[in-house]
Each structure stands twice: as structure tokens, then as C-alpha cells.
Design a protein around this motif. Structure first.
Motif, PDB file in Angstrom:
ATOM      1  N   ASP A  12       0.835  -1.203   0.000  1.00  0.00           N
ATOM      2  CA  ASP A  12       0.000   0.000   0.000  1.00  0.00           C
ATOM      3  C   ASP A  12       0.868   1.250   0.000  1.00  0.00           C
ATOM      4  O   ASP A  12       0.559   2.233  -0.672  1.00  0.00           O
ATOM      5  CB  ASP A  12      -0.929   0.023   1.210  1.00  0.00           C
ATOM      6  CG  ASP A  12      -2.091  -0.937   1.090  1.00  0.00           C
ATOM      7  OD1 ASP A  12      -2.246  -1.569   0.020  1.00  0.00           O
ATOM      8  OD2 ASP A  12      -2.845  -1.075   2.075  1.00  0.00           O
ATOM      9  N   ARG A  13       1.948   1.229   0.747  1.00  0.00           N
ATOM     10  CA  ARG A  13       2.866   2.378   0.778  1.00  0.00           C
ATOM     11  C   ARG A  13       3.426   2.659  -0.607  1.00  0.00           C
ATOM     12  O   ARG A  13       3.535   3.806  -1.027  1.00  0.00           O
ATOM     13  CB  ARG A  13       4.023   2.116   1.744  1.00  0.00           C
ATOM     14  CG  ARG A  13       3.612   2.061   3.175  1.00  0.00           C
ATOM     15  CD  ARG A  13       4.807   1.779   4.040  1.00  0.00           C
ATOM     16  NE  ARG A  13       4.403   1.631   5.419  1.00  0.00           N
ATOM     17  CZ  ARG A  13       5.236   1.557   6.429  1.00  0.00           C
ATOM     18  NH1 ARG A  13       6.541   1.600   6.212  1.00  0.00           N
ATOM     19  NH2 ARG A  13       4.800   1.437   7.655  1.00  0.00           N
ATOM     20  N   ILE A  14       3.781   1.602  -1.315  1.00  0.00           N
ATOM     21  CA  ILE A  14       4.318   1.757  -2.667  1.00  0.00           C
ATOM     22  C   ILE A  14       3.253   2.350  -3.593  1.00  0.00           C
ATOM     23  O   ILE A  14       3.529   3.270  -4.364  1.00  0.00           O
ATOM     24  CB  ILE A  14       4.827   0.413  -3.217  1.00  0.00           C
ATOM     25  CG1 ILE A  14       6.019  -0.068  -2.392  1.00  0.00           C
ATOM     26  CG2 ILE A  14       5.179   0.512  -4.696  1.00  0.00           C
ATOM     27  CD1 ILE A  14       6.430  -1.507  -2.664  1.00  0.00           C
ATOM     28  N   LEU A  15       2.030   1.833  -3.500  1.00  0.00           N
ATOM     29  CA  LEU A  15       0.947   2.345  -4.342  1.00  0.00           C
ATOM     30  C   LEU A  15       0.667   3.814  -4.058  1.00  0.00           C
ATOM     31  O   LEU A  15       0.468   4.615  -4.975  1.00  0.00           O
ATOM     32  CB  LEU A  15      -0.324   1.530  -4.127  1.00  0.00           C
ATOM     33  CG  LEU A  15      -0.320   0.101  -4.652  1.00  0.00           C
ATOM     34  CD1 LEU A  15      -1.610  -0.599  -4.251  1.00  0.00           C
ATOM     35  CD2 LEU A  15      -0.143   0.084  -6.146  1.00  0.00           C
ATOM     36  N   ALA A  17       2.716   6.106  -2.692  1.00  0.00           N
ATOM     37  CA  ALA A  17       3.838   6.924  -3.152  1.00  0.00           C
ATOM     38  C   ALA A  17       3.816   7.083  -4.677  1.00  0.00           C
ATOM     39  O   ALA A  17       4.052   8.181  -5.199  1.00  0.00           O
ATOM     40  CB  ALA A  17       5.152   6.309  -2.697  1.00  0.00           C
ATOM     41  N   GLN A  18       3.524   6.013  -5.390  1.00  0.00           N
ATOM     42  CA  GLN A  18       3.482   6.064  -6.853  1.00  0.00           C
ATOM     43  C   GLN A  18       2.329   6.945  -7.329  1.00  0.00           C
ATOM     44  O   GLN A  18       2.494   7.732  -8.268  1.00  0.00           O
ATOM     45  CB  GLN A  18       3.344   4.656  -7.431  1.00  0.00           C
ATOM     46  CG  GLN A  18       3.534   4.594  -8.920  1.00  0.00           C
ATOM     47  CD  GLN A  18       4.965   4.863  -9.335  1.00  0.00           C
ATOM     48  OE1 GLN A  18       5.893   4.549  -8.602  1.00  0.00           O
ATOM     49  NE2 GLN A  18       5.149   5.454 -10.490  1.00  0.00           N
ATOM     50  N   ALA A  19       1.171   6.823  -6.699  1.00  0.00           N
ATOM     51  CA  ALA A  19       0.018   7.632  -7.091  1.00  0.00           C
ATOM     52  C   ALA A  19       0.289   9.118  -6.866  1.00  0.00           C
ATOM     53  O   ALA A  19      -0.098   9.958  -7.686  1.00  0.00           O
ATOM     54  CB  ALA A  19      -1.215   7.196  -6.307  1.00  0.00           C
ATOM     55  N   ALA A  21       3.372  10.560  -6.764  1.00  0.00           N
ATOM     56  CA  ALA A  21       4.442  10.979  -7.672  1.00  0.00           C
ATOM     57  C   ALA A  21       3.947  11.152  -9.105  1.00  0.00           C
ATOM     58  O   ALA A  21       4.320  12.107  -9.794  1.00  0.00           O
ATOM     59  CB  ALA A  21       5.580   9.971  -7.625  1.00  0.00           C
ATOM     60  N   GLU A  22       3.100  10.236  -9.557  1.00  0.00           N
ATOM     61  CA  GLU A  22       2.627  10.254 -10.942  1.00  0.00           C
ATOM     62  C   GLU A  22       1.317  11.014 -11.122  1.00  0.00           C
ATOM     63  O   GLU A  22       0.844  11.178 -12.247  1.00  0.00           O
ATOM     64  CB  GLU A  22       2.437   8.817 -11.441  1.00  0.00           C
ATOM     65  CG  GLU A  22       3.686   7.968 -11.414  1.00  0.00           C
ATOM     66  CD  GLU A  22       4.712   8.383 -12.446  1.00  0.00           C
ATOM     67  OE1 GLU A  22       4.329   8.962 -13.487  1.00  0.00           O
ATOM     68  OE2 GLU A  22       5.904   8.132 -12.203  1.00  0.00           O
ATOM     69  N   LYS A  23       0.707  11.415  -9.977  1.00  0.00           N
ATOM     70  CA  LYS A  23      -0.593  12.109 -10.008  1.00  0.00           C
ATOM     71  C   LYS A  23      -1.639  11.276 -10.739  1.00  0.00           C
ATOM     72  O   LYS A  23      -2.330  11.750 -11.646  1.00  0.00           O
ATOM     73  CB  LYS A  23      -0.448  13.490 -10.626  1.00  0.00           C
ATOM     74  CG  LYS A  23       0.445  14.402  -9.828  1.00  0.00           C
ATOM     75  CD  LYS A  23       0.532  15.765 -10.444  1.00  0.00           C
ATOM     76  CE  LYS A  23       1.330  16.684  -9.586  1.00  0.00           C
ATOM     77  NZ  LYS A  23       2.737  16.680  -9.818  1.00  0.00           N
ATOM     78  N   ILE A  26      -5.875   5.598  -7.781  1.00  0.00           N
ATOM     79  CA  ILE A  26      -5.741   4.191  -7.396  1.00  0.00           C
ATOM     80  C   ILE A  26      -7.115   3.550  -7.525  1.00  0.00           C
ATOM     81  O   ILE A  26      -8.115   4.118  -7.090  1.00  0.00           O
ATOM     82  CB  ILE A  26      -5.229   4.060  -5.951  1.00  0.00           C
ATOM     83  CG1 ILE A  26      -3.766   4.452  -5.885  1.00  0.00           C
ATOM     84  CG2 ILE A  26      -5.425   2.644  -5.425  1.00  0.00           C
ATOM     85  CD1 ILE A  26      -3.154   4.349  -4.509  1.00  0.00           C
TER      86      ILE A  26
END
Length: 42
Positions: A12-15, A17-19, A21-23, A26
Motif C-alpha cells: 500500500d505504501r508503494i501504491l 507513493a506512486q500515485a 508521484a505520478e498524479k 488508485i
């Protein structure tokens, strides 16, 4: 923007952070994502 990712599930942390960063949203039924500055679809 100052916030902490507090979920204990590492994936979940990875998701999150990615969301951020990439705007990008989810796609999940899990409401834990509502605690973060991201868009959750479902």
C-alpha cells in the motif's frame, strides 16, 4: 505538502507513493487510501 504514510502494509505504501508521484488515481475498494492526497476510484 507534509504528510506521513502510516499504513502498515508495505505494498500500500508503494501504491500511495506512486500515485502521488505520478498524479494518478488508485483503483481499490480499500478506504485506507482516503487518508492520503490521492484519488481513489471504486
Amino acid at each position: 505538502m507534509d504528510y506521513q504514510i502510516t499504513t502498515k502494509i508495505h505494498f500500500d505504501r508503494i501504491l500511495i507513493a506512486q500515485a502521488i508521484a505520478e498524479k494518478i488515481p488508485i483503483l481499490s475498494i480499500d478506504s485506507i487510501f482516503d487518508n492520503y492526497p490521492i484519488q481513489r476510484l471504486w
